[in-house]
Write a protein that holds these residues in place. Sequence first.
Motif, PDB file in Angstrom:
ATOM      1  N   ARG A  64      17.140  -7.537  -1.539  1.00 14.09           N
ATOM      2  CA  ARG A  64      15.738  -7.761  -1.230  1.00 14.09           C
ATOM      3  C   ARG A  64      15.045  -7.893  -2.581  1.00 14.09           C
ATOM      4  O   ARG A  64      14.564  -6.922  -3.155  1.00 14.09           O
ATOM      5  N   PRO A  65      15.013  -9.106  -3.163  1.00 15.24           N
ATOM      6  CA  PRO A  65      14.440  -9.256  -4.507  1.00 15.24           C
ATOM      7  C   PRO A  65      12.956  -8.866  -4.562  1.00 15.24           C
ATOM      8  O   PRO A  65      12.213  -9.093  -3.604  1.00 15.24           O
ATOM      9  N   THR A  66      12.564  -8.298  -5.673  1.00 14.73           N
ATOM     10  CA  THR A  66      11.166  -7.951  -5.914  1.00 14.73           C
ATOM     11  C   THR A  66      10.331  -9.227  -5.874  1.00 14.73           C
ATOM     12  O   THR A  66      10.704 -10.235  -6.471  1.00 14.73           O
ATOM     13  N   THR A  67       9.204  -9.186  -5.176  1.00 18.40           N
ATOM     14  CA  THR A  67       8.355 -10.378  -5.063  1.00 18.40           C
ATOM     15  C   THR A  67       7.771 -10.748  -6.421  1.00 18.40           C
ATOM     16  O   THR A  67       7.608  -9.902  -7.302  1.00 18.40           O
ATOM     17  N   ASP A  68       7.451 -12.019  -6.589  1.00 22.43           N
ATOM     18  CA  ASP A  68       6.864 -12.489  -7.847  1.00 22.43           C
ATOM     19  C   ASP A  68       5.572 -11.756  -8.170  1.00 22.43           C
ATOM     20  O   ASP A  68       5.329 -11.387  -9.317  1.00 22.43           O
ATOM     21  N   MET A  69       4.718 -11.531  -7.160  1.00 25.18           N
ATOM     22  CA  MET A  69       3.442 -10.848  -7.391  1.00 25.18           C
ATOM     23  C   MET A  69       3.675  -9.422  -7.909  1.00 25.18           C
ATOM     24  O   MET A  69       3.065  -8.994  -8.879  1.00 25.18           O
ATOM     25  N   ALA A  70       4.566  -8.704  -7.240  1.00 25.11           N
ATOM     26  CA  ALA A  70       4.847  -7.328  -7.655  1.00 25.11           C
ATOM     27  C   ALA A  70       5.497  -7.298  -9.036  1.00 25.11           C
ATOM     28  O   ALA A  70       5.160  -6.468  -9.882  1.00 25.11           O
ATOM     29  N   LYS A  71       6.411  -8.229  -9.277  1.00 22.01           N
ATOM     30  CA  LYS A  71       7.106  -8.290 -10.572  1.00 22.01           C
ATOM     31  C   LYS A  71       6.124  -8.584 -11.702  1.00 22.01           C
ATOM     32  O   LYS A  71       6.171  -7.952 -12.759  1.00 22.01           O
ATOM     33  N   GLU A  72       5.219  -9.517 -11.476  1.00 20.33           N
ATOM     34  CA  GLU A  72       4.229  -9.855 -12.500  1.00 20.33           C
ATOM     35  C   GLU A  72       3.339  -8.653 -12.812  1.00 20.33           C
ATOM     36  O   GLU A  72       3.058  -8.359 -13.981  1.00 20.33           O
ATOM     37  N   SER A  73       2.917  -7.943 -11.789  1.00 15.46           N
ATOM     38  CA  SER A  73       2.084  -6.744 -11.993  1.00 15.46           C
ATOM     39  C   SER A  73       2.850  -5.669 -12.742  1.00 15.46           C
ATOM     40  O   SER A  73       2.320  -5.028 -13.651  1.00 15.46           O
ATOM     41  N   LEU A  74       4.109  -5.455 -12.362  1.00 16.11           N
ATOM     42  CA  LEU A  74       4.945  -4.467 -13.044  1.00 16.11           C
ATOM     43  C   LEU A  74       5.084  -4.796 -14.518  1.00 16.11           C
ATOM     44  O   LEU A  74       4.929  -3.933 -15.386  1.00 16.11           O
ATOM     45  N   PHE A  75       5.351  -6.053 -14.839  1.00 16.31           N
ATOM     46  CA  PHE A  75       5.552  -6.427 -16.236  1.00 16.31           C
ATOM     47  C   PHE A  75       4.257  -6.408 -17.036  1.00 16.31           C
ATOM     48  O   PHE A  75       4.295  -6.212 -18.252  1.00 16.31           O
ATOM     49  N   ASN A  76       3.124  -6.539 -16.391  1.00 14.01           N
ATOM     50  CA  ASN A  76       1.851  -6.346 -17.091  1.00 14.01           C
ATOM     51  C   ASN A  76       1.713  -4.892 -17.547  1.00 14.01           C
ATOM     52  O   ASN A  76       1.247  -4.622 -18.651  1.00 14.01           O
ATOM     53  N   ILE A  77       2.146  -3.965 -16.707  1.00 17.41           N
ATOM     54  CA  ILE A  77       2.117  -2.536 -17.075  1.00 17.41           C
ATOM     55  C   ILE A  77       3.088  -2.281 -18.224  1.00 17.41           C
ATOM     56  O   ILE A  77       2.738  -1.670 -19.235  1.00 17.41           O
ATOM     57  N   ILE A  78       4.322  -2.745 -18.070  1.00 18.11           N
ATOM     58  CA  ILE A  78       5.353  -2.507 -19.088  1.00 18.11           C
ATOM     59  C   ILE A  78       4.946  -3.129 -20.423  1.00 18.11           C
ATOM     60  O   ILE A  78       5.166  -2.545 -21.486  1.00 18.11           O
ATOM     61  N   ASN A  79       4.353  -4.308 -20.373  1.00 17.02           N
ATOM     62  CA  ASN A  79       3.923  -5.005 -21.592  1.00 17.02           C
ATOM     63  C   ASN A  79       2.927  -4.185 -22.406  1.00 17.02           C
ATOM     64  O   ASN A  79       2.881  -4.295 -23.633  1.00 17.02           O
ATOM     65  N   ASN A  80       2.133  -3.352 -21.741  1.00 13.65           N
ATOM     66  CA  ASN A  80       1.164  -2.506 -22.433  1.00 13.65           C
ATOM     67  C   ASN A  80       1.792  -1.234 -23.002  1.00 13.65           C
ATOM     68  O   ASN A  80       1.145  -0.511 -23.753  1.00 13.65           O
ATOM     69  N   LEU A  81       3.042  -0.955 -22.632  1.00 13.85           N
ATOM     70  CA  LEU A  81       3.699   0.272 -23.068  1.00 13.85           C
ATOM     71  C   LEU A  81       4.794   0.056 -24.114  1.00 13.85           C
ATOM     72  O   LEU A  81       5.087   0.957 -24.893  1.00 13.85           O
ATOM     73  N   PHE A  82       5.417  -1.127 -24.102  1.00 11.31           N
ATOM     74  CA  PHE A  82       6.596  -1.362 -24.932  1.00 11.31           C
ATOM     75  C   PHE A  82       6.566  -2.742 -25.574  1.00 11.31           C
ATOM     76  O   PHE A  82       5.946  -3.654 -25.048  1.00 11.31           O
ATOM     77  N   TYR A  83       7.299  -2.881 -26.672  1.00 10.69           N
ATOM     78  CA  TYR A  83       7.630  -4.185 -27.238  1.00 10.69           C
ATOM     79  C   TYR A  83       8.993  -4.547 -26.658  1.00 10.69           C
ATOM     80  O   TYR A  83       9.970  -3.828 -26.875  1.00 10.69           O
ATOM     81  N   PHE A  84       9.072  -5.636 -25.943  1.00 12.83           N
ATOM     82  CA  PHE A  84      10.288  -5.983 -25.219  1.00 12.83           C
ATOM     83  C   PHE A  84      11.506  -6.131 -26.117  1.00 12.83           C
ATOM     84  O   PHE A  84      12.619  -5.820 -25.702  1.00 12.83           O
ATOM     85  N   ASP A  85      11.313  -6.603 -27.347  1.00 10.00           N
ATOM     86  CA  ASP A  85      12.475  -6.807 -28.218  1.00 10.00           C
ATOM     87  C   ASP A  85      12.975  -5.518 -28.863  1.00 10.00           C
ATOM     88  O   ASP A  85      13.997  -5.523 -29.538  1.00 10.00           O
ATOM     89  N   ASP A  86      12.277  -4.402 -28.633  1.00  9.94           N
ATOM     90  CA  ASP A  86      12.668  -3.129 -29.236  1.00  9.94           C
ATOM     91  C   ASP A  86      13.271  -2.141 -28.244  1.00  9.94           C
ATOM     92  O   ASP A  86      13.499  -0.989 -28.601  1.00  9.94           O
ATOM     93  N   ILE A  87      13.487  -2.553 -27.004  1.00 12.13           N
ATOM     94  CA  ILE A  87      13.884  -1.578 -25.987  1.00 12.13           C
ATOM     95  C   ILE A  87      15.265  -1.863 -25.405  1.00 12.13           C
ATOM     96  O   ILE A  87      15.816  -2.949 -25.545  1.00 12.13           O
ATOM     97  N   SER A  88      15.780  -0.836 -24.739  1.00 12.90           N
ATOM     98  CA  SER A  88      16.998  -0.989 -23.943  1.00 12.90           C
ATOM     99  C   SER A  88      16.626  -0.705 -22.487  1.00 12.90           C
ATOM    100  O   SER A  88      15.764   0.124 -22.201  1.00 12.90           O
ATOM    101  N   VAL A  89      17.286  -1.438 -21.583  1.00 11.18           N
ATOM    102  CA  VAL A  89      16.950  -1.366 -20.163  1.00 11.18           C
ATOM    103  C   VAL A  89      18.214  -1.110 -19.352  1.00 11.18           C
ATOM    104  O   VAL A  89      19.261  -1.727 -19.588  1.00 11.18           O
ATOM    105  N   LEU A  90      18.084  -0.223 -18.393  1.00 13.46           N
ATOM    106  CA  LEU A  90      19.131   0.048 -17.424  1.00 13.46           C
ATOM    107  C   LEU A  90      18.565  -0.317 -16.053  1.00 13.46           C
ATOM    108  O   LEU A  90      17.553   0.240 -15.629  1.00 13.46           O
ATOM    109  N   ASP A  91      19.173  -1.297 -15.397  1.00  9.23           N
ATOM    110  CA  ASP A  91      18.713  -1.813 -14.108  1.00  9.23           C
ATOM    111  C   ASP A  91      19.670  -1.313 -13.028  1.00  9.23           C
ATOM    112  O   ASP A  91      20.799  -1.797 -12.919  1.00  9.23           O
ATOM    113  N   LEU A  92      19.214  -0.319 -12.244  1.00  4.59           N
ATOM    114  CA  LEU A  92      20.048   0.290 -11.209  1.00  4.59           C
ATOM    115  C   LEU A  92      19.796  -0.369  -9.859  1.00  4.59           C
ATOM    116  O   LEU A  92      18.659  -0.711  -9.550  1.00  4.59           O
ATOM    117  N   PHE A  93      20.840  -0.491  -9.049  1.00  6.27           N
ATOM    118  CA  PHE A  93      20.753  -1.231  -7.789  1.00  6.27           C
ATOM    119  C   PHE A  93      20.252  -2.640  -8.132  1.00  6.27           C
ATOM    120  O   PHE A  93      19.295  -3.140  -7.552  1.00  6.27           O
TER     121      PHE A  93
END
Length: 179
Positions: free
Chosen positions: A22-51
Amino acid sequence: MRIISGIYKSRKIIAPKNLPVRPTTDMAKESLFNIINNLFYFDDISVLDLFAGTGNISYEFASRGTQNIICVDQDYGCIKFINQTAEAFKMPIDTIKSDVFKFLEKSGLQANIIFADPPYNFSEAQFAKIPELVFQNSMLMEDGILIIEHSKHTNLSNLNHYSYSKSYGGNMFSFFEIA
């Protein structure tokens, strides 16, 4: 599904219909990444994607410059699809085929962001096990966050390390942090 931003912006990715996802909807994904963008620099992080499912969230991180991404899913078809897509786009995504709970119990990995998108029909105990294992095994780096996607009908605010939730349509993202 499509990639919202970054070097692969607007690229469409068509997943096989037989995957149990059940892929995350584009609207929800865009909102999520707006939050993350304010917290982190994407090129400086490591990500673990579960499920990880189709790898939808991981492709978005890779498109935005994240170089250290690991996807965990127990379905062989999902892992195969993520590997094929990552190779086609030359994305720095590694995969692990494993039951997520067994992985969390045994893994020594740490990440800045741990994203979990378990089945929406999980029991409260199954949802609670995710942050329990992440924090018990010190899997978040300092200032890291655990994000769990779930239905708006599921309330995770009573769990340890809960910080806040954001709702987008029928989707919710609950954020957990080191206290």
